[in-house]
Write a protein that holds these residues in place. Structure first.
Motif, mmCIF file in Angstrom:
data_model
loop_
_atom_site.group_PDB
_atom_site.id
_atom_site.type_symbol
_atom_site.label_atom_id
_atom_site.label_comp_id
_atom_site.label_asym_id
_atom_site.label_seq_id
_atom_site.Cartn_x
_atom_site.Cartn_y
_atom_site.Cartn_z
ATOM 1 N N LEU A 215 -8.556 -10.893 1.346
ATOM 2 C CA LEU A 215 -7.764 -12.083 1.710
ATOM 3 C C LEU A 215 -6.272 -11.753 1.752
ATOM 4 C CD1 LEU A 215 -9.592 -14.824 -0.409
ATOM 5 C CD2 LEU A 215 -9.656 -14.552 2.077
ATOM 6 N N ASP A 216 -5.801 -10.971 0.785
ATOM 7 C CA ASP A 216 -4.379 -10.598 0.773
ATOM 8 C C ASP A 216 -4.025 -9.710 1.956
ATOM 9 O OD1 ASP A 216 -3.332 -12.067 -1.293
ATOM 10 O OD2 ASP A 216 -3.533 -10.498 -2.800
ATOM 11 N N TYR A 217 -4.887 -8.755 2.266
ATOM 12 C CA TYR A 217 -4.606 -7.889 3.419
ATOM 13 C C TYR A 217 -4.614 -8.703 4.713
ATOM 14 C CZ TYR A 217 -5.305 -3.895 0.283
ATOM 15 O OH TYR A 217 -5.187 -2.987 -0.733
ATOM 16 N N THR A 218 -5.470 -9.717 4.765
ATOM 17 C CA THR A 218 -5.495 -10.591 5.937
ATOM 18 C C THR A 218 -4.176 -11.350 6.062
ATOM 19 O OG1 THR A 218 -7.907 -10.825 5.814
ATOM 20 C CG2 THR A 218 -6.703 -12.512 7.049
ATOM 21 N N ASP A 219 -3.669 -11.839 4.933
ATOM 22 C CA ASP A 219 -2.360 -12.522 4.943
ATOM 23 C C ASP A 219 -1.252 -11.550 5.340
ATOM 24 O OD1 ASP A 219 -3.498 -14.912 4.214
ATOM 25 O OD2 ASP A 219 -3.033 -14.709 2.073
ATOM 26 N N ALA A 220 -1.336 -10.324 4.851
ATOM 27 C CA ALA A 220 -0.320 -9.319 5.190
ATOM 28 C C ALA A 220 -0.349 -9.016 6.683
ATOM 29 C CB ALA A 220 -0.565 -8.038 4.382
ATOM 30 N N ILE A 221 -1.540 -8.942 7.256
ATOM 31 C CA ILE A 221 -1.666 -8.694 8.694
ATOM 32 C C ILE A 221 -1.074 -9.848 9.490
ATOM 33 C CG2 ILE A 221 -3.371 -8.557 10.567
ATOM 34 C CD1 ILE A 221 -5.099 -6.873 8.584
ATOM 35 N N ALA A 222 -1.239 -11.065 8.980
ATOM 36 C CA ALA A 222 -0.656 -12.229 9.657
ATOM 37 C C ALA A 222 0.869 -12.143 9.666
ATOM 38 C CB ALA A 222 -1.109 -13.515 8.975
ATOM 39 N N ILE A 223 1.444 -11.566 8.602
ATOM 40 C CA ILE A 223 2.902 -11.396 8.526
ATOM 41 C C ILE A 223 3.361 -10.291 9.476
ATOM 42 C CG2 ILE A 223 4.824 -10.779 7.008
ATOM 43 C CD1 ILE A 223 3.127 -11.930 4.670
ATOM 44 N N ASN A 224 2.610 -9.194 9.514
ATOM 45 C CA ASN A 224 2.977 -8.070 10.381
ATOM 46 C C ASN A 224 1.723 -7.503 11.055
ATOM 47 O OD1 ASN A 224 4.116 -5.938 11.704
ATOM 48 N ND2 ASN A 224 4.711 -4.796 9.870
ATOM 49 N N PRO A 225 1.299 -8.101 12.158
ATOM 50 C CA PRO A 225 0.065 -7.670 12.820
ATOM 51 C C PRO A 225 0.161 -6.319 13.514
ATOM 52 C CG PRO A 225 1.158 -9.391 14.089
ATOM 53 C CD PRO A 225 1.913 -9.277 12.803
ATOM 54 N N ALA A 226 1.356 -5.739 13.548
ATOM 55 C CA ALA A 226 1.529 -4.437 14.221
ATOM 56 C C ALA A 226 1.483 -3.268 13.244
ATOM 57 C CB ALA A 226 2.855 -4.426 14.979
ATOM 58 N N ASP A 227 1.163 -3.534 11.993
ATOM 59 C CA ASP A 227 1.132 -2.487 10.971
ATOM 60 C C ASP A 227 -0.286 -1.914 10.881
ATOM 61 O OD1 ASP A 227 1.149 -0.902 8.702
ATOM 62 O OD2 ASP A 227 2.488 -2.237 7.587
ATOM 63 N N ALA A 228 -0.486 -0.714 11.410
ATOM 64 C CA ALA A 228 -1.818 -0.097 11.423
ATOM 65 C C ALA A 228 -2.344 0.147 10.018
ATOM 66 C CB ALA A 228 -1.765 1.220 12.200
ATOM 67 N N ASP A 229 -1.460 0.494 9.079
ATOM 68 C CA ASP A 229 -1.890 0.790 7.713
ATOM 69 C C ASP A 229 -2.539 -0.417 7.041
ATOM 70 O OD1 ASP A 229 -1.135 3.490 7.578
ATOM 71 O OD2 ASP A 229 0.953 2.935 7.265
ATOM 72 N N LEU A 230 -2.103 -1.618 7.405
ATOM 73 C CA LEU A 230 -2.696 -2.821 6.821
ATOM 74 C C LEU A 230 -4.152 -2.965 7.254
ATOM 75 C CD1 LEU A 230 0.243 -5.375 7.210
ATOM 76 C CD2 LEU A 230 -0.505 -4.217 5.128
ATOM 77 N N TYR A 231 -4.434 -2.650 8.507
ATOM 78 C CA TYR A 231 -5.820 -2.703 8.977
ATOM 79 C C TYR A 231 -6.672 -1.660 8.263
ATOM 80 C CZ TYR A 231 -4.379 -5.855 12.738
ATOM 81 O OH TYR A 231 -3.898 -6.932 13.436
ATOM 82 N N VAL A 232 -6.084 -0.491 7.999
ATOM 83 C CA VAL A 232 -6.816 0.537 7.265
ATOM 84 C C VAL A 232 -7.132 0.048 5.849
ATOM 85 C CG1 VAL A 232 -6.690 2.861 6.269
ATOM 86 C CG2 VAL A 232 -5.879 2.457 8.601
ATOM 87 N N SER A 233 -6.146 -0.577 5.203
ATOM 88 C CA SER A 233 -6.355 -1.083 3.839
ATOM 89 C C SER A 233 -7.464 -2.124 3.808
ATOM 90 C CB SER A 233 -5.054 -1.680 3.291
ATOM 91 O OG SER A 233 -4.072 -0.677 3.124
ATOM 92 N N ARG A 234 -7.432 -3.054 4.766
ATOM 93 C CA ARG A 234 -8.479 -4.081 4.790
ATOM 94 C C ARG A 234 -9.831 -3.460 5.148
ATOM 95 N NH1 ARG A 234 -8.095 -9.401 8.556
ATOM 96 N NH2 ARG A 234 -8.574 -7.846 10.166
ATOM 97 N N GLY A 235 -9.805 -2.502 6.075
ATOM 98 C CA GLY A 235 -11.045 -1.828 6.437
ATOM 99 C C GLY A 235 -11.694 -1.132 5.258
ATOM 100 N N LYS A 236 -10.898 -0.515 4.394
ATOM 101 C CA LYS A 236 -11.426 0.160 3.211
ATOM 102 C C LYS A 236 -12.068 -0.841 2.253
ATOM 103 C CE LYS A 236 -8.698 3.308 1.379
ATOM 104 N NZ LYS A 236 -7.421 3.933 0.917
ATOM 105 N N VAL A 237 -11.448 -2.014 2.133
ATOM 106 C CA VAL A 237 -12.025 -3.052 1.273
ATOM 107 C C VAL A 237 -13.342 -3.559 1.858
ATOM 108 C CG1 VAL A 237 -11.700 -5.383 0.395
ATOM 109 C CG2 VAL A 237 -9.840 -3.755 0.247
ATOM 110 N N TYR A 238 -13.379 -3.758 3.170
ATOM 111 C CA TYR A 238 -14.633 -4.168 3.805
ATOM 112 C C TYR A 238 -15.715 -3.111 3.573
ATOM 113 C CZ TYR A 238 -12.534 -8.137 6.305
ATOM 114 O OH TYR A 238 -11.933 -9.326 6.622
#
Length: 539
Positions: A215-238
């Motif tokens: 949920l936090d990584y999803t909120d972070a992506i909403a703040i900066n959707p162009a940050d590839a590292d955030l998608y990696v972080s959420r992907g690892k949690v998934y």
């Protein structure tokens, strides 16, 4: 937030304050004091003002120092602030500004000395303590930094970045709950603070709460959707949640944003292995190696994918490369041992698993692999010894029970075999072959009720054709002996007995039982006839 109250520009502040491993958003800096300096210095060239002019006042040198610092000329700014302090050594703000100039040059020890002087003159200024804490952090003095961040918060309960930095130190020291508590406050003060939201996601992940982390990584992506590292972080949690489709989707998005991001290919490859997309995993992991050819984890996981695709020689090569890079990691040896086992290189499998045991004699999987190698090599005695050692170290190792049971079963030790097969089932081995072996033992030992019950359970599992045939045959036999209706079994056999399949099964023990057990001749003849239909497909 009141992170800085100085007379310098925002870009420079970011360069001075931020930790190397962190990325603060621009919103992290607020309440910056500014003065109009255009009348004093109008161009960058004018910034090279002679600071030796003794007629200037302290205020003039402060303005000059500020302008120099704004223009990235930290060394000259230090000279100007030093001149100002020579005129007025009681100005805490001047010491503070000179400290920032030192920090801009990476001279953090000198910066700390000036922060000390500023704090001594004005111990109630939160920004002085905060920035000294940052300087302490950069010199590796986390304990001192932690105290200063805490004192900053005591002076100013709304100091968002102080909570964030204190949380980062707590996280680093393993105090995850305290880190989450500080980050909760930081986010309540500034809900759009990307660093705070991202770091809380990291903390939740470390704490084991993957759902909240996602949920936090999803909120972070909403703040900066162009940050590839955030998608990696959420992907690892998934991936932690075994939501493989979601994780692969996130890693793919990260690759779309940054096609050269190593971690995206690595983790997407690992996720693809989990859903049996081994060819795709090999492609991703090969790309990861092109980006970084020295990562053990990539060779290790590509080796796993090669094994799954039965490309054992390629797998052995990858595990060998992993061993070259990290020779002390026993996992690389045990995986190479397994690949050698599957490739039929039994001596190499025994050698690798023995190397692991020389370093980790308590590692049960090594005994299991070595046992399998001895088993395949024909040394059943050594195989049983290794399976027994594996079970002694890990009583829940189902495969060790199953393989030991198979040797005992084939050697006629039926009671011991039944005990092993039952232990395998109780520890998670639901393979039909094990259940069929148990059923045959039950039939040949006269436990017909148990056999019928077992066949009903087995019938509910996904079965290959031969497994379905054998299970139906055993059900037919047990019911025939106990004078039950076998029309259902006969109907199933009529449908599948002529399908194209082959399998291995020894009927020697069953035939001996059939000939020596007392039963009506008609029943014996029916069972024998059915067994002949079944064994036509054995090889």
């Amino acid at each position: 937030m009141k992170d800085l109250r100085i007379i310098i520009s925002l870009p420079l502040l970011l360069a001075v304050l931020l930790l190397p491993s962190l990325t603060f958003a621009a919103e992290d800096i607020e309440d910056v004091e500014t003065v109009e300096t255009s009348e004093i210095i109008e161009t960058e060239a004018d910034a090279d003002i002679d600071t030796t002019d003794r007629t200037k006042s302290a205020e003039s040198y402060i303005a000059i120092g500020t302008a120099l610092l704004n223009n990235g000329k930290g060394a000259k700014a230090i000279k100007a602030f030093t001149k100002a302090l020579a005129k007025d050594g009681s100005n805490a703000r001047t010491y503070y500004n000179r400290a920032l100039a030192y920090s801009s040059l990476g001279r953090h020890k000198q910066a700390i000395r000036d922060f000390n002087r500023a704090i001594k003159l004005n111990p109630k200024e939160a920004s002085f303590l905060y920035n000294r804490a940052v300087a302490f952090k950069k010199t590796g003095k986390d304990a001192h930094a932690f105290k200063d961040f805490s004192r900053t918060i005591t002076l100013d309960r709304d100091y968002t970045s102080a909570y964030i930095h204190r949380a980062i130190i707590n996280y680093k020291n393993g105090n995850t709950r305290k880190a989450i508590k500080d980050l909760n406050i930081a986010i309540s003060l500034d809900p759009s603070n990307l660093l705070a939201v991202k770091k809380r996601g990291d903390a939740y992940k470390k704490y084991g709460n993957s759902k909240k982390a996602a949920l936090d990584y999803t909120d972070a992506i909403a703040i900066n959707p162009a940050d590839a590292d955030l998608y990696v972080s959420r992907g690892k949690v998934y991936s932690d949640l075994k939501s493989w489709d979601k994780s692969i989707k996130d890693f793919t998005k990260a690759i779309t944003i940054n096609p050269e991001l190593f971690s995206s290919y690595l983790y997407r490859g690992i996720a693809q292995i989990e859903v049996n997309l081994n060819t795709e995993a090999i492609t991703d992991l090969t790309k990861a190696l092109e980006i970084n050819p020295k990562k053990v984890r990539v060779f290790f996981n590509r080796g796993r994918a090669y094994v799954n695709n039965k490309l054992y020689d390629e797998a052995i090569d990858d595990f060998t490369d992993a061993i070259k890079l990290r020779s002390k990691d026993t996992r690389n040896y045990i995986e190479r041992a397994n690949a050698n086992l599957l490739a039929g290189n039994f001596e190499h499998a025994i050698s690798d698993s023995s190397k692991v045991l020389s370093r980790r004699p308590e590692y049960a999987p090594s005994y299991l692999v070595r046992g399998e190698a001895y088993d395949a090599f024909g040394d059943k005695e050594q195989a049983v010894k290794n399976y027994t050692n594996a079970i002694a170290l890990d009583s829940k190792l189902a495969r060790a029970y199953q393989l030991r049971g198979k040797i005992r079963y084939n050697s006629g030790q039926l009671k011991l075999a039944l005990r092993d097969f039952t232990a395998a089932i109780n520890n998670g081995d639901k393979t039909p072959a094990t259940l069929l072996a148990i059923t045959e033992i039950q039939i040949t030992s006269g436990s017909f009720k148990g056999a019928i019950k077992n066949t009903r359970y087995t019938a509910k599992l996904p079965l290959e054709t031969w497994e379905k045939v054998m299970n139906t045959f055993f059900s037919y036999t047990a019911k025939k002996i106990t004078k039950q209706n076998v029309k259902k079994e006969e109907a199933i056999m009529d449908k599948i007995i002529d399908e194209d399949y082959t399998f291995e099964w020894s009927f020697e023990r069953f035939d001996t039982w059939l000939e020596t057990t007392k039963m009506a001749p008609r029943r014996r003849a029916d069972i024998r006839a059915m067994s002949f239909l079944v064994r036509e497909h054995t090889r």
